[in-house]
Write a protein that holds these residues in place. Structure first.
Motif, PDB file in Angstrom:
ATOM      1  N   ALA A   1       0.716  -1.093  -0.159  1.00 52.79           N
ATOM      2  CA  ALA A   1      -0.046   0.018  -0.029  1.00 52.79           C
ATOM      3  C   ALA A   1       0.863   1.325   0.001  1.00 52.79           C
ATOM      4  N   VAL A   2       0.444   2.157  -0.893  1.00 50.03           N
ATOM      5  CA  VAL A   2       1.366   3.368  -1.076  1.00 50.03           C
ATOM      6  C   VAL A   2       0.572   4.560  -0.651  1.00 50.03           C
ATOM      7  N   GLU A   3       0.769   5.190   0.408  1.00 49.62           N
ATOM      8  CA  GLU A   3      -0.390   6.393   0.413  1.00 49.62           C
ATOM      9  C   GLU A   3       0.607   7.880   0.178  1.00 49.62           C
ATOM     10  N   VAL A   4       0.158   8.628  -0.329  1.00 55.55           N
ATOM     11  CA  VAL A   4       0.850  10.146  -0.505  1.00 55.55           C
ATOM     12  C   VAL A   4       0.019  11.120   0.046  1.00 55.55           C
ATOM     13  N   LYS A   5       0.755  12.083   0.669  1.00 56.42           N
ATOM     14  CA  LYS A   5      -0.088  13.274   1.021  1.00 56.42           C
ATOM     15  C   LYS A   5       0.750  14.575   0.914  1.00 56.42           C
ATOM     16  N   ALA A   6       0.543  15.448   0.106  1.00 56.89           N
ATOM     17  CA  ALA A   6       1.039  16.544  -0.130  1.00 56.89           C
ATOM     18  C   ALA A   6       0.777  17.772   0.668  1.00 56.89           C
ATOM     19  N   PHE A   7       1.389  18.674   1.022  1.00 58.16           N
ATOM     20  CA  PHE A   7       1.106  19.866   2.033  1.00 58.16           C
ATOM     21  C   PHE A   7       1.277  21.123   1.515  1.00 58.16           C
TER      22      PHE A   7
ATOM     23  N   PHE B   1       3.451  22.701  -3.317  1.00 55.45           N
ATOM     24  CA  PHE B   1       3.537  22.086  -2.321  1.00 55.45           C
ATOM     25  C   PHE B   1       5.007  22.216  -1.620  1.00 55.45           C
ATOM     26  N   GLN B   2       4.902  22.323   0.012  1.00 53.92           N
ATOM     27  CA  GLN B   2       6.085  22.481   0.676  1.00 53.92           C
ATOM     28  C   GLN B   2       6.913  21.256   1.104  1.00 53.92           C
ATOM     29  N   ARG B   3       5.833  20.201   1.159  1.00 54.84           N
ATOM     30  CA  ARG B   3       6.170  18.912   1.551  1.00 54.84           C
ATOM     31  C   ARG B   3       5.539  17.825   0.989  1.00 54.84           C
ATOM     32  N   ILE B   4       6.141  16.563   0.611  1.00 53.60           N
ATOM     33  CA  ILE B   4       5.385  15.332   0.279  1.00 53.60           C
ATOM     34  C   ILE B   4       5.508  14.287   1.085  1.00 53.60           C
ATOM     35  N   ASP B   5       4.849  13.679   1.794  1.00 52.77           N
ATOM     36  CA  ASP B   5       5.066  12.562   2.422  1.00 52.77           C
ATOM     37  C   ASP B   5       4.541  11.147   1.830  1.00 52.77           C
ATOM     38  N   VAL B   6       5.491  10.243   1.946  1.00 53.36           N
ATOM     39  CA  VAL B   6       5.021   9.148   1.006  1.00 53.36           C
ATOM     40  C   VAL B   6       5.076   7.975   2.357  1.00 53.36           C
ATOM     41  N   GLY B   7       4.115   7.102   2.314  1.00 52.98           N
ATOM     42  CA  GLY B   7       4.278   5.947   3.197  1.00 52.98           C
ATOM     43  C   GLY B   7       3.977   4.909   2.416  1.00 52.98           C
ATOM     44  N   VAL B   8       4.748   3.726   2.583  1.00 55.23           N
ATOM     45  CA  VAL B   8       4.912   2.521   2.115  1.00 55.23           C
ATOM     46  C   VAL B   8       4.743   1.358   2.836  1.00 55.23           C
ATOM     47  N   LEU B   9       3.547   0.558   2.859  1.00 52.37           N
ATOM     48  CA  LEU B   9       3.459  -0.598   3.526  1.00 52.37           C
ATOM     49  C   LEU B   9       3.814  -1.759   2.785  1.00 52.37           C
ATOM     50  N   ILE B  10       4.818  -2.570   3.037  1.00 52.46           N
ATOM     51  CA  ILE B  10       5.234  -3.691   2.600  1.00 52.46           C
ATOM     52  C   ILE B  10       5.197  -4.918   3.196  1.00 52.46           C
ATOM     53  N   GLU B  11       4.569  -5.868   2.927  1.00 51.27           N
ATOM     54  CA  GLU B  11       4.609  -7.048   3.728  1.00 51.27           C
ATOM     55  C   GLU B  11       5.020  -8.206   2.654  1.00 51.27           C
ATOM     56  N   ALA B  12       6.060  -9.034   2.805  1.00 54.41           N
ATOM     57  CA  ALA B  12       6.350  -9.986   1.962  1.00 54.41           C
ATOM     58  C   ALA B  12       6.156 -11.461   2.623  1.00 54.41           C
TER      59      ALA B  12
END
Length: 184
Positions: free
Chosen positions: A104-110, A127-138
């Protein structure tokens, strides 16, 4: 990982990899999108993306006067980054033989919209900041070092991520009888 997944990626990419090694000029591509919204209100529109003529309706964020009733351009930017990183991770995982259970990839731009609305000229537009969260389960047997390598390769190979991190030139040309010159 299913054999059909591996069978799908390798036959598509290997001939391309060989061709681009032999003929680097053939690796040059141009993606595109266009709008044609003259009859729409300024807070809604549509953009036609790519060769498939896929039309996406958009709205403008409520923070700058829109209704925020549809995807806004910032959402589309976040979606482009999420889609690119997701597909890059999955393609590289297949090439590495890593079976993913969850991705799952979640992106938030501020952004501070005072710049966009010219409330404060000291605030940059964008945008002054972009946060990217990546959930990886193998799968359980996967070596954690492989997951680290997967993440590193995906970051390096994700076109949208690398574009956002770069200092890319963007040329703007206005056409028409009363065309204005871009004010930089």
């Amino acid at each position: 990982m299913s054999a059909s997944t591996i069978d799908m990626v390798t036959p598509r990419q290997e001939p391309l990899r060989r061709r681009y090694r032999e003929r680097p000029e053939q690796a040059q591509i141009a993606d595109h999108a266009r709008t044609a919204n003259i009859e729409r209100d300024p807070f809604h529109g549509a953009v036609v993306a790519g060769d498939g003529e896929v039309s996406l309706d958009f709205g403008i964020h409520r923070a700058i006067g829109g209704d925020h009733d549809l995807l806004n351009p910032g959402d589309m930017l976040c979606a482009a980054l999420a889609a690119c990183l997701d597909s890059t991770l999955r393609m590289i995982a297949v090439r590495m033989g890593i079976a993913l259970k969850t991705l799952a990839v979640e992106v938030k731009a501020f952004a501070d919209v005072r710049g966009c609305l010219v409330v404060d000229r000291q605030i940059p537009v964008g945008f002054q900041r972009i946060d990217v969260g990546v959930l990886i389960e193998a799968e359980e047997h996967t070596d954690p070092a492989q997951i680290s390598q997967l993440a590193s390769l995906a970051e390096r190979c994700c076109v949208v991520l690398q574009t956002l991190r770069s200092d890319i030139a963007v040329d703007t040309r206005f056409r028409g009888p009363a065309a204005v010159v871009s004010a930089e």
